[in-house]
Scaffold this motif. Structure first.
Motif, PDB file in Angstrom:
ATOM      1  N   PHE A 309       4.079  -5.579  -2.680  1.00  0.00           N
ATOM      2  CA  PHE A 309       3.351  -4.848  -1.637  1.00  0.00           C
ATOM      3  C   PHE A 309       2.795  -3.527  -2.172  1.00  0.00           C
ATOM      4  O   PHE A 309       1.653  -3.157  -1.876  1.00  0.00           O
ATOM      5  N   GLU A 310       3.581  -2.830  -2.968  1.00  0.00           N
ATOM      6  CA  GLU A 310       3.099  -1.566  -3.534  1.00  0.00           C
ATOM      7  C   GLU A 310       1.908  -1.802  -4.470  1.00  0.00           C
ATOM      8  O   GLU A 310       0.929  -1.032  -4.438  1.00  0.00           O
ATOM      9  N   ASN A 311       1.970  -2.844  -5.282  1.00  0.00           N
ATOM     10  CA  ASN A 311       0.861  -3.130  -6.196  1.00  0.00           C
ATOM     11  C   ASN A 311      -0.415  -3.484  -5.431  1.00  0.00           C
ATOM     12  O   ASN A 311      -1.509  -3.009  -5.766  1.00  0.00           O
ATOM     13  N   THR A 312      -0.258  -4.324  -4.391  1.00  0.00           N
ATOM     14  CA  THR A 312      -1.436  -4.707  -3.609  1.00  0.00           C
ATOM     15  C   THR A 312      -2.009  -3.515  -2.863  1.00  0.00           C
ATOM     16  O   THR A 312      -3.232  -3.344  -2.781  1.00  0.00           O
ATOM     17  N   LYS A 313      -1.148  -2.665  -2.326  1.00  0.00           N
ATOM     18  CA  LYS A 313      -1.628  -1.492  -1.585  1.00  0.00           C
ATOM     19  C   LYS A 313      -2.366  -0.534  -2.507  1.00  0.00           C
ATOM     20  O   LYS A 313      -3.423   0.014  -2.145  1.00  0.00           O
ATOM     21  N   SER A 314      -1.844  -0.320  -3.707  1.00  0.00           N
ATOM     22  CA  SER A 314      -2.521   0.573  -4.649  1.00  0.00           C
ATOM     23  C   SER A 314      -3.866  -0.011  -5.081  1.00  0.00           C
ATOM     24  O   SER A 314      -4.857   0.723  -5.223  1.00  0.00           O
ATOM     25  N   HIS A 315      -3.924  -1.327  -5.270  1.00  0.00           N
ATOM     26  CA  HIS A 315      -5.193  -1.952  -5.639  1.00  0.00           C
ATOM     27  C   HIS A 315      -6.211  -1.838  -4.509  1.00  0.00           C
ATOM     28  O   HIS A 315      -7.397  -1.535  -4.744  1.00  0.00           O
ATOM     29  N   ALA A 316      -5.774  -2.052  -3.261  1.00  0.00           N
ATOM     30  CA  ALA A 316      -6.691  -1.931  -2.125  1.00  0.00           C
ATOM     31  C   ALA A 316      -7.172  -0.496  -1.955  1.00  0.00           C
ATOM     32  O   ALA A 316      -8.349  -0.251  -1.670  1.00  0.00           O
ATOM     33  N   THR A 317      -6.272   0.465  -2.154  1.00  0.00           N
ATOM     34  CA  THR A 317      -6.670   1.875  -2.037  1.00  0.00           C
ATOM     35  C   THR A 317      -7.691   2.242  -3.094  1.00  0.00           C
ATOM     36  O   THR A 317      -8.696   2.924  -2.822  1.00  0.00           O
ATOM     37  N   ALA A 318      -7.474   1.796  -4.317  1.00  0.00           N
ATOM     38  CA  ALA A 318      -8.430   2.094  -5.391  1.00  0.00           C
ATOM     39  C   ALA A 318      -9.780   1.441  -5.126  1.00  0.00           C
ATOM     40  O   ALA A 318     -10.840   2.040  -5.381  1.00  0.00           O
ATOM     41  N   THR A 319      -9.767   0.207  -4.596  1.00  0.00           N
ATOM     42  CA  THR A 319     -11.027  -0.474  -4.294  1.00  0.00           C
ATOM     43  C   THR A 319     -11.772   0.232  -3.174  1.00  0.00           C
ATOM     44  O   THR A 319     -13.006   0.380  -3.226  1.00  0.00           O
ATOM     45  N   PRO A 348      -8.860  -0.218 -11.022  1.00  0.00           N
ATOM     46  CA  PRO A 348      -7.858  -1.023 -11.725  1.00  0.00           C
ATOM     47  C   PRO A 348      -7.973  -2.486 -11.356  1.00  0.00           C
ATOM     48  O   PRO A 348      -8.485  -2.841 -10.304  1.00  0.00           O
ATOM     49  N   GLY A 349      -7.495  -3.323 -12.236  1.00  0.00           N
ATOM     50  CA  GLY A 349      -7.586  -4.759 -12.013  1.00  0.00           C
ATOM     51  C   GLY A 349      -6.606  -5.237 -10.967  1.00  0.00           C
ATOM     52  O   GLY A 349      -5.869  -4.464 -10.345  1.00  0.00           O
ATOM     53  N   ASN A 350      -6.601  -6.542 -10.753  1.00  0.00           N
ATOM     54  CA  ASN A 350      -5.704  -7.136  -9.772  1.00  0.00           C
ATOM     55  C   ASN A 350      -4.262  -6.970 -10.199  1.00  0.00           C
ATOM     56  O   ASN A 350      -3.955  -6.743 -11.364  1.00  0.00           O
ATOM     57  N   ARG A 351      -3.372  -7.089  -9.233  1.00  0.00           N
ATOM     58  CA  ARG A 351      -1.963  -6.893  -9.527  1.00  0.00           C
ATOM     59  C   ARG A 351      -1.454  -8.004 -10.431  1.00  0.00           C
ATOM     60  O   ARG A 351      -2.036  -9.083 -10.510  1.00  0.00           O
ATOM     61  N   ILE A 352      -0.354  -7.707 -11.103  1.00  0.00           N
ATOM     62  CA  ILE A 352       0.191  -8.650 -12.074  1.00  0.00           C
ATOM     63  C   ILE A 352       0.702  -9.897 -11.356  1.00  0.00           C
ATOM     64  O   ILE A 352       1.129  -9.843 -10.213  1.00  0.00           O
TER      65      ILE A 352
END
Length: 802
Positions: A309-319, A348-352
């Motif tokens: 969830f943290e990885n997806t949230k950070s990716h969405a925020t950056a996008t 940043p790229g998609n989450r791992i």
């Protein structure tokens, strides 16, 4: 004397001297002890008599040893004398090991029971004497007697003995042992590997399981390591013909919850590393057969749901932050001017990819939807979007969707029409003798297919909802869905649930995915062919759901971050193209093609920007109208929805500050509306007329300006307030003379017919006239000329209610 329980199997505890008694033997038992009146054979009776005498002698010796040790403990007999007695006793014919064991047991029993310190000293003296005489080995004493008694006897030193005992205890119990096949006996494990490689040669899986357990017990193998070897064989042979036999072997072992733990440890080895696909397929296979439970396996998988969830949230925020910078020019002195096109490289790229995603992908490729769907829902509730962020899961979901919709689409596909042949050697269906061409036409489903539609939609709808905008990466699947939805809308005997499912697919899956589709007019036209089956009110409600709470930058935070990013990019490109719009016809075609490419995917964004430009600059109306000739029918229908939305904007005043003159933005928008429907009469006009009637019913007479523009541009009925006598005379001539005198544009017959078809209906014409009359200070409807009209009474009542 009675025999012991260890000699015969028909004895139970009883009130005899040694706590034993005889019971009646079962019928199948040999007549060793018979209490009947019958006589035994003489040889057997003699052997039983000798065995009884020997057993009686043993019992007497045990009693003697116990009583002698008791006499030493109470001080009646000296320890040295007792040691001499024991020495003479052990020289007899009795088995010395059995008597030594009985002696040590007697000493231990008295040492535990007595509480007098003197008695403990006597026993210690006895132990010392026996050790000096060599009657009892020292190891025997150390193994059975207490440490304190041994220290009193002088056989050990307490400090060193305790230290050594702790060391041995630690070595045997607490020391972690590492196994290495190169430094230990590997025969057992080699036999296990041989058994697993030849499992198909075993008679049954139960026989193989028994052989495996026999190897574990016979060679004293580690069960966990053997289980790891079995799972490794399953992992390496997931596609072998013997996989079912191996799974049966695993089932016959009946490992229970320990199998989930062993499999979880295998996943923990790859924590932070790339997990092998074979291991994920193994987990999916075991989940499919019910051998392991996902809840028991989940704590071993990495990363955790919280980390995902943290990885997806950070990716969405950056996008989202990158989306806000589309079209923004940086003028800071430390940086060169850059546009959003450069800034997108910093996102940043998609989450791992996680181990959970790997197992989910394996289940989807194995078509285990009932197991994969709860995992997908749980990941989405945790904030993860595997269908968007993980390429493998998205590909598996797309394959699953193709697999699900395939049986239905195969009967609806235009390929059944055989317009194109795969090879020149194939014969056309029309040339086949006895072939009815209607039999192979698409869109012909039998009753069995119709009865299976609800079950199909029960799987297809949640599957597509999990895909969401990720379906945009597969335009073939999007086209299949559009054709299936179109057919479902055409079905008259379809159930209401199926109709609602098809509409939800169109509203929440297909149209949001269009925002991320690259330029593909064919796919968009297929979607339009499905949407146009609905009434305009339903289409407009779908467009409203597509628009959401806002578009472009207003969509950030309310829509999916991928959709918001696509809308921001489309808006930036549209503004850049509108700067090149001019009155030159050649330029308008070039710009029109470029705008049409963007409007294919994001018509709401493009037309919002275009109308905003038109509201400010009326000289852009004509070139923009010419540029709209390249857009798709879907985009044209969306524009017919966007125009009433802009007309109904309540954030701006429709009158200027003086309160008399109409605002420029409203005038320009009304002119654009008339010019648009004159140039493209095929666009939806009924929605605009109903919107104007609703506004007139609310008493907003300024919307008569829009109606006036429609009548003037589409119907060629322009009103002139001041006209000269020469112009009046020119009206007596033909169309060419009237055009020269009044400079009217030639009316389009298509536009006139379209306007007449919409206005001249029983539900529109008279109510519209009444609403127009209500906006005037004088109602001529009461004139005697009109009182004889059949609908005059209804109009008068309508006016009175108004």
């Amino acid at each position: 004397p009675e025999p012991s329980q260890g000699s015969f199997g028909y004895l139970t505890a009883g009130p005899s001297r040694f706590g034993l008694k005889f019971t009646n033997p079962p019928p199948h038992a040999p007549a060793i002890f018979a209490y009947s009146t019958g006589q035994k054979d003489p040889p057997m009776a003699q052997r039983e008599k000798e065995a009884g005498e020997d057993l009686d002698a043993r019992y007497r010796w045990h009693d003697t040893i116990f009583e002698l040790v008791a006499s030493v403990a109470v001080g009646t007999v000296a320890p040295e004398i007792a040691a001499n007695v024991f020495a003479r006793m052990f020289r007899g014919d009795m088995a010395s090991s059995e008597l030594v064991r009985a002696l040590v047991n007697s000493i231990w029993s008295h040492d535990v029971q007595v509480v007098d310190a003197i008695a403990h000293l006597h026993l210690a003296s006895l132990v010392s004497a026996l050790s000096l005489a060599g009657l009892v080995p020292l190891q025997f004493f150390k193994r059975h007697l207490d440490e304190e008694l041994l220290e009193r006897a002088g056989l050990i030193i307490s400090a060193s003995f305790s230290k050594r005992m702790k060391k041995l205890n630690t070595d045997q119990v607490y020391r972690q042992r590492k196994y290495n096949l190169l430094h230990e006996e590997s025969e057992g494990y080699s036999k296990v590997m041989t058994l697993l490689s030849q499992v198909q040669k075993q008679p049954t899986s139960r026989h193989a399981a028994q052989s495996l357990l026999a190897l574990v017990g016979g060679f004293d193998l580690d069960p966990n390591r053997v289980m790891d070897v079995v799972l490794g064989s399953l992992q390496d042979c997931s596609n072998c013909p013997s996989i079912n036999l191996r799974l049966d072997l695993l089932e016959d072992l009946r490992l229970g919850t320990s199998l989930s733990q062993t499999l979880g440890f295998k996943f923990q080895i790859y924590s932070g590393l790339q997990t092998p696909e074979t291991l994920c397929r193994l987990a999916g296979m075991l989940l499919s057969v019910g051998a392991v439970n996902m809840e028991a396996l989940l704590p071993h998988l990495t990363p955790s749901l919280e980390r995902i969830f943290e990885n997806t949230k950070s990716h969405a925020t950056a996008t989202n932050e990158a989306s806000r910078l589309f079209g923004v020019v940086s003028l800071s002195p430390g940086e060169s001017a850059t546009t959003k096109k450069d800034l997108t490289l910093r996102v940043p790229g998609n989450r791992i990819s996680s181990q959970i995603d790997g197992i989910l992908e394996a289940l989807l490729w194995d078509r285990r939807w009932l197991l994969a769907e709860p995992m997908l829902s749980r990941l989405e509730r945790a904030g993860s979007l595997p269908s968007i962020n993980i390429a493998g899961c998205r590909a598996a979901l797309l394959s699953m969707a193709h697999f699900t919709v395939g049986p239905l689409y195969s009967k609806l596909s235009p390929s059944l029409m055989c317009f194109a042949m795969r090879s020149s050697s194939e014969v056309s269906q029309r040339d086949v003798p006895g072939m009815d061409y209607a039999e192979i036409s698409p869109q012909r489903l039998d009753g069995r297919d119709l009865s299976a539609l609800p079950r199909l939609l029960e799987v297809l709808e949640p599957l597509c909802c999990h895909l969401h905008v990720g379906i945009a990466s597969d335009t073939l699947l999007l086209t299949k869905l559009a054709r299936v939805i179109r057919y479902l809308f055409k079905l008259k005997q379809m159930q209401l649930d199926a109709y609602g499912a098809a509409k939800r697919l169109l509203e929440y899956v297909v149209l949001p995915a269009v925002s991320n589709v690259t330029v593909n007019p064919g796919c968009v036209c297929e979607i339009w062919s499905a949407i146009k089956q609905l009434a305009y009110c339903e289409r407009q409600s779908i467009y409203a759901a597509w628009r959401g709470r806002g578009i472009e930058r207003g969509a950030i935070g309310s829509k999916h971050f991928a959709v918001a990013q696509a809308e921001c990019k489309a808006g930036s490109d549209a503004r850049r193209l509108l700067k090149r719009v001019a009155n030159e016809k050649k330029n308008s075609k070039h710009v029109g093609r470029a705008l049409a490419k963007i409007a294919n995917s994001n018509p709401l964004v493009i037309f919002h920007i275009i109308l905003s430009q038109v509201e400010s600059y009326d000289n852009m109306i004509h070139p923009i109208i010419e540029s709209l000739g390249f857009v798709t029918p879907l985009a044209m229908d969306v524009l017919s929805y966007v125009i009433p939305v802009h007309l109904a904007d309540t954030s701006r005043q429709r009158l200027q500050d003086d309160g008399i003159n109409i605002a420029h933005w409203f005038q320009h928008l009304a002119q654009f509306t008339g010019a648009f429907y004159r140039a493209f009469p095929q666009a939806e006009l009924r929605a605009l007329i109903d919107f104007l009637m609703l506004r007139l019913e609310l008493g907003e007479s300024l919307y008569l300006l829009v109606l006036n523009e429609l009548l003037a541009r589409m119907g060629g009925c322009e009103v002139l307030q001041d006209i000269s006598d020469a112009q009046i005379g020119g009206l007596a001539g033909g169309e060419t003379l009237r055009h020269e005198m009044l400079a009217f544009d030639k009316a389009s017959k298509r536009a006139v017919f379209k306007l007449r078809d919409v206005l001249c209906t029983s539900s529109t014409a008279v109510p519209l006239l009444a609403l127009i009359a209500q906006q005037l200070p004088v109602r001529d409807i009461h004139h005697p000329v009109y009182l004889d009209h059949p609908q005059a009474a209804w109009v008068c009542s309508f006016q009175g209610a108004g």
